[in-house]
Design a protein around this motif. Structure first.
Motif, PDB file in Angstrom:
ATOM      1  N   ALA A  59      26.637   6.558 -27.981  1.00  0.00           N
ATOM      2  CA  ALA A  59      26.685   5.079 -28.269  1.00  0.00           C
ATOM      3  C   ALA A  59      27.581   4.597 -29.241  1.00  0.00           C
ATOM      4  CB  ALA A  59      25.195   4.441 -28.136  1.00  0.00           C
ATOM      5  N   SER A  60      28.612   3.876 -28.955  1.00  0.00           N
ATOM      6  CA  SER A  60      29.522   2.873 -29.705  1.00  0.00           C
ATOM      7  C   SER A  60      28.648   2.096 -30.833  1.00  0.00           C
ATOM      8  CB  SER A  60      30.548   2.201 -28.867  1.00  0.00           C
ATOM      9  OG  SER A  60      31.281   1.713 -29.967  1.00  0.00           O
ATOM     10  N   HIS A  61      29.059   2.029 -31.904  1.00  0.00           N
ATOM     11  CA  HIS A  61      28.429   1.108 -32.763  1.00  0.00           C
ATOM     12  C   HIS A  61      29.477   0.588 -33.957  1.00  0.00           C
ATOM     13  CE1 HIS A  61      28.319   4.315 -35.726  1.00  0.00           C
ATOM     14  NE2 HIS A  61      27.983   5.050 -34.837  1.00  0.00           N
ATOM     15  N   MET A  62      29.050  -0.243 -34.837  1.00  0.00           N
ATOM     16  CA  MET A  62      30.027  -0.898 -35.605  1.00  0.00           C
ATOM     17  C   MET A  62      30.503   0.279 -36.675  1.00  0.00           C
ATOM     18  SD  MET A  62      30.566  -3.746 -34.829  1.00  0.00           S
ATOM     19  CE  MET A  62      31.521  -4.400 -36.496  1.00  0.00           C
ATOM     20  N   GLY A  63      30.027   1.184 -37.004  1.00  0.00           N
ATOM     21  CA  GLY A  63      30.522   2.339 -37.872  1.00  0.00           C
ATOM     22  C   GLY A  63      31.810   2.865 -37.176  1.00  0.00           C
ATOM     23  N   HIS A  64      31.862   3.154 -36.117  1.00  0.00           N
ATOM     24  CA  HIS A  64      33.072   3.345 -35.334  1.00  0.00           C
ATOM     25  C   HIS A  64      34.421   2.679 -35.391  1.00  0.00           C
ATOM     26  CE1 HIS A  64      30.099   5.591 -32.498  1.00  0.00           C
ATOM     27  NE2 HIS A  64      30.571   6.391 -33.214  1.00  0.00           N
ATOM     28  N   ALA A  65      34.070   1.118 -35.630  1.00  0.00           N
ATOM     29  CA  ALA A  65      35.228   0.246 -35.801  1.00  0.00           C
ATOM     30  C   ALA A  65      35.648   0.461 -37.095  1.00  0.00           C
ATOM     31  CB  ALA A  65      34.648  -1.138 -35.489  1.00  0.00           C
ATOM     32  N   ARG A  66      34.727   0.788 -38.171  1.00  0.00           N
ATOM     33  CA  ARG A  66      35.022   0.746 -39.566  1.00  0.00           C
ATOM     34  C   ARG A  66      36.159   2.136 -39.698  1.00  0.00           C
ATOM     35  NH1 ARG A  66      31.714   3.265 -43.775  1.00  0.00           N
ATOM     36  NH2 ARG A  66      32.843   3.012 -45.595  1.00  0.00           N
TER      37      ARG A  66
END
Length: 66
Positions: A59-66
């Motif tokens: 599942a996607s989370h803010m760590g992926h955007a970082r």
């Protein structure tokens, strides 16, 4: 400074503008030829670039955007 020593004035060489510099070359690694090659755009100065996103295994989370 000891008594009797004269202070030596530092002499600066005359200023002159720097020589004309060459345009730097962008070299990229070509994994097919396994060597660095000079990058030359196909359309003048316009460069189109594709960059794929991250490979996400959960599942996607803010760590992926970082």
């Amino acid at each position: 400074m000891e008594a009797g020593e004269a202070k030596v004035k530092r002499i600066q060489p005359p200023w002159s503008p720097p020589p004309e510099l060459k345009q730097p070359e962008l070299r990229l690694y070509n994994s097919l030829t396994r060597s660095k090659e000079i990058f030359r755009p196909q359309n003048g100065k316009r460069v189109l670039w594709y960059c794929c996103g991250p490979t996400v295994y959960d599942a996607s989370h803010m760590g992926h955007a970082r």
